[in-house]
Design an enzyme around this catalytic site. Structure first.
Site, PDB file in Angstrom:
ATOM      1  N   LYS A 279       0.855  -1.198   0.000  1.00 13.61           N
ATOM      2  CA  LYS A 279       0.000   0.000   0.000  1.00 13.61           C
ATOM      3  C   LYS A 279       0.887   1.243   0.000  1.00 13.61           C
ATOM      4  CE  LYS A 279      -3.648   0.248   2.608  1.00 13.61           C
ATOM      5  NZ  LYS A 279      -4.520   0.214   3.809  1.00 13.61           N
TER       6      LYS A 279
HETATM    7  O1  G3P Z   1      -7.944   0.957   5.142  1.00 21.10           O
HETATM    8  C1  G3P Z   1      -8.090   2.332   5.411  1.00 21.10           C
HETATM    9  C2  G3P Z   1      -8.920   2.508   6.570  1.00 21.10           C
HETATM   10  O2  G3P Z   1      -8.401   1.686   7.588  1.00 21.10           O
HETATM   11  C3  G3P Z   1      -9.113   3.871   7.124  1.00 21.10           C
HETATM   12  O3  G3P Z   1     -10.209   3.712   7.909  1.00 21.10           O
HETATM   13  O4  G3P Z   1     -11.738   3.991   9.759  1.00 21.10           O
HETATM   14  O5  G3P Z   1      -9.383   4.837   9.968  1.00 21.10           O
HETATM   15  O6  G3P Z   1     -11.019   5.980   8.467  1.00 21.10           O
HETATM   16  P1  G3P Z   1     -10.602   4.706   9.086  1.00 21.10           P
END
Ligand code: G3P
Length: 226
Positions: free
Chosen positions: A86
């Protein structure tokens, strides 16, 4: 359509991988540090649970393209199985995506907030792009609309890059991106379990069983006749 688990918690991954149609696991630095343990060991444990075929996504943390490329090669060298690197869509990230994709390294372009970031990543050769739905919503944008526009751009220009929509805080967001052209989603364990949690279902199942047992007896708990 594929479903990934957005977590590095080995026990939650083990449970979901056993019960749900899981394609693999995505992680990011914030998710990794929550587990508070040596990260290579953690990645190997996740790999052991999901096997070598399913994809495991690991994010670089370097600042320059050169650092990211070095980290990508390190990740792929250290971990067995189907790993995807990533890389955030910064300028340095885009350079790394371009160079690594040219060497057939599978890349997910991450932290995407706009359709043009996704388009740049796709043109640079990224295999996947990850728009951050809930984070876009929190910036007074519309995460679902961004996903729909990315899907439209990829279709118009016949780009093979796959959308893995990420960052969800509720089931409705997941439902909406699935209808808006996201081929794949990555979702946290708690939310995945909510996909099938509907009280009427276990209630109906319980009534079926009671009716059955009224006729065939309560000593039988299944259909098998011995
Ligand atoms: O994979 C990306 C994701 O983990 C971001 O999620 O919930 O931290 O906005 P969040």
């Amino acid at each position: 359509m594929r479903l990934f688990i957005d977590s590095a918690n080995v026990e939650q991954i083990r449970h979901l991988n056993e019960y749900y149609p899981i394609a693999g696991v995505t992680t990011n630095p914030s998710i990794i540090v929550k587990e508070n343990r040596p990260y290579l060991e953690l990645f190997r444990d996740i790999r052991e649970v999901i096997g070598n075929e399913k994809e495991l996504f690991i994010q670089v943390i370097g600042d320059t393209a050169e650092e990211m490329i070095e980290e990508a090669k390190y990740i792929l060298h250290e971990l067995p199985g189907n790993s995807v690197v990533k890389i955030p869509v910064t300028e340095e990230g885009l350079k790394a995506i371009k160079l690594l994709s040219a060497q057939n390294v599978p890349i997910l372009a991450t932290t995407i907030y706009t359709p043009l970031q996704a388009l740049m990543a796709a043109l640079a050769g990224a295999k996947y792009v990850a728009p951050y739905v809930n984070r876009i919503d929190n910036l007074t944008g519309n995460g679902v609309k961004v996903v729909a526009e990315i899907a439209q751009l990829f279709s118009t220009y016949q780009l093979p890059t796959e959308i893995i929509a990420a960052s969800f805080k509720n089931v409705q967001q997941v439902h909406d991106v699935c209808l808006s052209g996201s081929q794949t989603v990555t979702v946290g364990p708690d939310l995945i379990e909510k996909f099938i949690a509907f009280p009427a279902t276990p209630a109906d199942v319980s009534v079926f069983k009671k009716e059955w047992q009224k006729t065939y007896g309560t000593d039988k708990t299944n259909l098998i006749q011995s």
